[in-house]
Design a protein around this motif. Structure first.
Motif, short mmCIF file in Angstrom:
data_model
loop_
_atom_site.label_atom_id
_atom_site.label_comp_id
_atom_site.label_asym_id
_atom_site.label_seq_id
_atom_site.Cartn_x
_atom_site.Cartn_y
_atom_site.Cartn_z
N ARG A 81 3.03 11.56 -20.80
CA ARG A 81 1.61 11.82 -21.03
C ARG A 81 1.33 12.06 -22.51
O ARG A 81 0.31 11.59 -23.05
CB ARG A 81 1.16 13.03 -20.21
N LYS A 82 2.21 12.78 -23.21
CA LYS A 82 2.02 13.02 -24.65
C LYS A 82 1.99 11.68 -25.40
O LYS A 82 1.16 11.46 -26.29
CB LYS A 82 3.15 13.90 -25.19
N LYS A 83 2.91 10.80 -25.03
CA LYS A 83 2.95 9.50 -25.69
C LYS A 83 1.70 8.69 -25.38
O LYS A 83 1.13 8.02 -26.25
CB LYS A 83 4.20 8.75 -25.23
N TYR A 84 1.26 8.78 -24.12
CA TYR A 84 0.06 8.05 -23.70
C TYR A 84 -1.17 8.56 -24.45
O TYR A 84 -2.01 7.79 -24.92
CB TYR A 84 -0.12 8.20 -22.19
N ASP A 85 -1.29 9.91 -24.57
CA ASP A 85 -2.42 10.50 -25.28
C ASP A 85 -2.40 10.10 -26.76
O ASP A 85 -3.46 9.87 -27.37
CB ASP A 85 -2.39 12.02 -25.16
N ALA A 89 -5.33 8.13 -28.78
CA ALA A 89 -5.91 8.60 -30.04
C ALA A 89 -5.83 7.51 -31.11
O ALA A 89 -6.78 7.29 -31.87
CB ALA A 89 -5.19 9.86 -30.51
N SER A 90 -4.69 6.82 -31.15
CA SER A 90 -4.53 5.74 -32.12
C SER A 90 -5.52 4.61 -31.85
O SER A 90 -6.10 4.03 -32.77
CB SER A 90 -3.10 5.21 -32.06
N GLU A 91 -5.74 4.31 -30.56
CA GLU A 91 -6.69 3.27 -30.19
C GLU A 91 -8.11 3.66 -30.57
O GLU A 91 -8.91 2.82 -31.02
CB GLU A 91 -6.60 3.01 -28.69
#
Length: 316
Positions: A81-85, A89-91
């Protein structure tokens, strides 16, 4: 949750969107949204008889929100989930930058981009149509190839025309600039011609002429002209130096200096009609001066010289 995750462990569908919450939602907000949707989509909670297709659809939606809740709340997916979030944010940053560029993009670049997108649509449609001979008529109606091609040609013609107009305007501006610079340079030039018999050493060099001409002002360049070696073109730093040079050699029997630029006509006019003969100039119209032939001019100059000699004799 394996059925709804990719090989990299990321969910195949946006879990926040599946639950209808923002990416900054708290744990309690996620649980609340899940409970509301679970009551809505759970097959056992539905009233009335359901068809097999409706039951399959509800079951799929229920598993989607269940998988979304698990990904966002279960400890085993915390790292994922941290990686997904972070990716979200980058997107968001990327989209914000794209929107900023879109606002700052000039109308000309927008038109170019629209033309490129149009051509890509045409290419994609042609590829799909060529790969599947059974393409439906509805899709053919939606993509009118001829219309797109005509629109693309029109945009290209307009772009080419604008580019040609810009190039022509730039070329004209550059031509005017060059002509102006040439006129300004000629206004700072004089043409020298000397007698080789009376010149020291029989000739002049670029160095000797530069030394002589510096008496009238700064010299930018000296160019020896012709094959005989008895003429040169001198470019002064200042336009005012030309007058001093021409006046100094006006009556010289060793060297003559004449204007090259726009003062050349004025100087020739004044030489043909000197101030001492001012009372006779009123008899000569400007039309006659500009249109007289060489023989008439010689006769007129001879008559003026004779009148000048008579005037000098009377004064003595």
């Amino acid at each position: 949750m394996s059925s709804s995750t990719r090989k990299d462990g990321m969910p195949s569908k946006d879990p926040y969107k599946a639950l209808g919450v923002s990416s900054t939602a708290s744990e309690s907000d996620i649980k609340k949204a899940y409970r509301q949707l679970a009551l809505k989509f759970h097959p056992d909670k539905q009233s009335g008889a359901l068809t097999d297709l409706e039951r399959i659809e509800l079951d799929k939606k229920f598993h989607d929100i269940k998988d979304a809740r698990s990904f966002l709340l279960d400890a085993e997916y915390a790292e994922a989930r941290k990686k997904y979030d972070a990716n979200l944010a980058s997107e968001r940053v990327r989209q914000a930058e794209e929107e900023r560029k879109e606002r700052a993009m000039s109308s000309r670049r927008k038109r170019m981009r629209e033309e490129l997108n149009l051509r890509e649509q045409m290419a994609n449609f042609a590829t799909r149509k060529g790969g599947d001979g059974k393409e439906s008529s509805a899709r053919e109606d939606r993509f009118d190839v001829d219309r797109l091609r005509r629109e693309g040609e029109r945009l290209r013609e307009e772009y080419s025309k604008r580019e040609a107009e810009v190039d022509a305007a730039c070329a004209k501006q550059e031509s005017v600039k060059h002509a102006t610079q040439q006129l300004q340079r000629e206004d700072r030039q004089v043409r020298l011609k000397w007698s080789r018999k009376k010149a020291i050493g029989g000739t002049h060099t670029k160095r000797s002429l530069t030394s002589i001409m510096e008496d009238f002002g700064g010299v930018e360049d000296v160019e020896i002209l012709g094959s005989k070696g008895n003429s040169a073109l001198v470019t002064f730093v200042s336009e005012s130096s030309c007058k001093s040079c021409v006046d100094a050699y006006r009556r010289s029997d060793t060297m003559r200096a004449t204007y090259v630029g726009r003062k050349k006509f004025d100087d020739n006019f004044n030489e043909d009609y000197p101030a001492v003969n001012e009372r006779n100039r009123s008899d000569v119209s400007s039309h006659q001066i500009l249109h007289e032939n060489l023989e008439d001019r010689k006769l007129r100059q001879a008559a003026e010289r004779e009148r000048l000699m008579r005037t000098m004799e009377l004064e003595e």
